[in-house]
Write a protein that holds these residues in place. Sequence first.
Motif, PDB file in Angstrom:
ATOM      1  N   ALA A   5       8.243  -6.389   6.460  1.00 19.52           N
ATOM      2  CA  ALA A   5       7.909  -5.174   7.390  1.00 19.52           C
ATOM      3  C   ALA A   5       6.421  -4.667   7.032  1.00 19.52           C
ATOM      4  O   ALA A   5       6.026  -4.889   5.775  1.00 19.52           O
ATOM      5  N   THR A   6       5.819  -4.273   7.828  1.00 17.43           N
ATOM      6  CA  THR A   6       4.414  -3.874   7.711  1.00 17.43           C
ATOM      7  C   THR A   6       4.445  -2.483   8.538  1.00 17.43           C
ATOM      8  O   THR A   6       4.873  -2.372   9.769  1.00 17.43           O
ATOM      9  N   SER A  61      -6.668  -4.610   6.022  1.00 21.49           N
ATOM     10  CA  SER A  61      -5.773  -5.389   6.637  1.00 21.49           C
ATOM     11  C   SER A  61      -4.348  -5.384   5.963  1.00 21.49           C
ATOM     12  O   SER A  61      -4.368  -5.098   4.663  1.00 21.49           O
ATOM     13  N   PRO A  62      -3.374  -5.313   6.436  1.00 23.30           N
ATOM     14  CA  PRO A  62      -1.940  -5.307   6.176  1.00 23.30           C
ATOM     15  C   PRO A  62      -1.924  -5.960   4.592  1.00 23.30           C
ATOM     16  O   PRO A  62      -1.968  -7.330   4.576  1.00 23.30           O
ATOM     17  N   THR A  63      -1.407  -5.478   3.493  1.00 26.21           N
ATOM     18  CA  THR A  63      -1.186  -6.098   2.137  1.00 26.21           C
ATOM     19  C   THR A  63      -0.499  -5.295   1.736  1.00 26.21           C
ATOM     20  O   THR A  63      -0.198  -4.150   1.659  1.00 26.21           O
ATOM     21  N   SER A  91      -5.040  -1.207  15.653  1.00 28.23           N
ATOM     22  CA  SER A  91      -3.772  -1.484  14.696  1.00 28.23           C
ATOM     23  C   SER A  91      -2.715  -2.691  14.877  1.00 28.23           C
ATOM     24  O   SER A  91      -2.565  -3.247  14.147  1.00 28.23           O
ATOM     25  N   LEU A  92      -2.712  -2.680  16.443  1.00 24.52           N
ATOM     26  CA  LEU A  92      -1.994  -4.122  16.876  1.00 24.52           C
ATOM     27  C   LEU A  92      -2.643  -5.334  16.372  1.00 24.52           C
ATOM     28  O   LEU A  92      -2.076  -6.163  16.102  1.00 24.52           O
ATOM     29  N   LEU A  96      -1.789  -8.654  13.526  1.00 22.12           N
ATOM     30  CA  LEU A  96      -1.664 -10.154  13.643  1.00 22.12           C
ATOM     31  C   LEU A  96      -2.181 -11.041  12.453  1.00 22.12           C
ATOM     32  O   LEU A  96      -1.993 -12.334  12.412  1.00 22.12           O
ATOM     33  N   THR A  97      -2.810 -10.349  11.463  1.00 23.90           N
ATOM     34  CA  THR A  97      -3.430 -10.988  10.303  1.00 23.90           C
ATOM     35  C   THR A  97      -2.152 -11.215   9.259  1.00 23.90           C
ATOM     36  O   THR A  97      -2.226 -11.495   8.268  1.00 23.90           O
ATOM     37  N   VAL A  98      -0.924 -10.453   9.632  1.00 26.60           N
ATOM     38  CA  VAL A  98       0.271 -10.744   8.427  1.00 26.60           C
ATOM     39  C   VAL A  98       0.512 -12.277   8.665  1.00 26.60           C
ATOM     40  O   VAL A  98       1.026 -12.614   9.641  1.00 26.60           O
TER      41      VAL A  98
END
Length: 245
Positions: A5-6, A61-63, A91-92, A96-98
């Motif tokens: 989940a992010t 970026s999501p981490t 945000s969308l 995409l980097t996950v």
Amino acid sequence: PRERATVVVAIDVSLSMQADDVEPDRLSAAQVAANRFVDELPPSLNVGIVSFAGSASVLVSPTIDRLPAHNAINNLRLAESTAIGEAIFTSLDSLLTVPADGSAEPPPARIVLLSDGQTTVGRPDSEAVEAAIAADVPISTIAFGTTRGTIQYDDPTTPAVERQEIPVPVMEDNLRAIADRSNGAFFTAASLDELEAVYNDIGSAIGYELVDREITDWFVGGAIALLACSLTLVVTGAMGAGGRD
């Protein structure tokens, strides 16, 4: 737990966020609450940070590493205008980097967007919401501030004695519409305590999902245990009755 989940936290840094109707001011209170929110999320959940004013930027970026998120939140700076639509698109893009993990399904994600105003520049909110719906990403929105907020705009072309306070009341309707349309949740907060309570509500819903699980064995096991207990009581009772005869 949703291990993949992010959540992307998008924070408004437009000039109206300097209003001090929320102590010590809207932006400072938002920073405190956002930091606590990041800390209280499940450790395995990815977190990204986006800031927006006249444009939107991916700060982190999501981490699962929380330090970059805290650094980004602590270093937010005010700027002119408000581009909520751009914040959603950005945000969308960050989602995409996950990294993919081999699953055919995209990782479950949510955008949590905090703002006190409405879009003044950039692409319309409606276009951004449609993109979020297509990506199956709910947007939870937080309308932060009160109707009494004001700022003093420092225009160098205007004499200081003539400068007046500009009203910047929180604008709820557009944020509510974004949440409703995208299947997210809408919240209002007029103080740091209320904002932290909102983040707690959001955090309890992120990172977990309800799934069907076969529990027949549990009931069978429980029934056997109860049956054994009942038989023991019956035998004990019979022996007791026999002794009295």
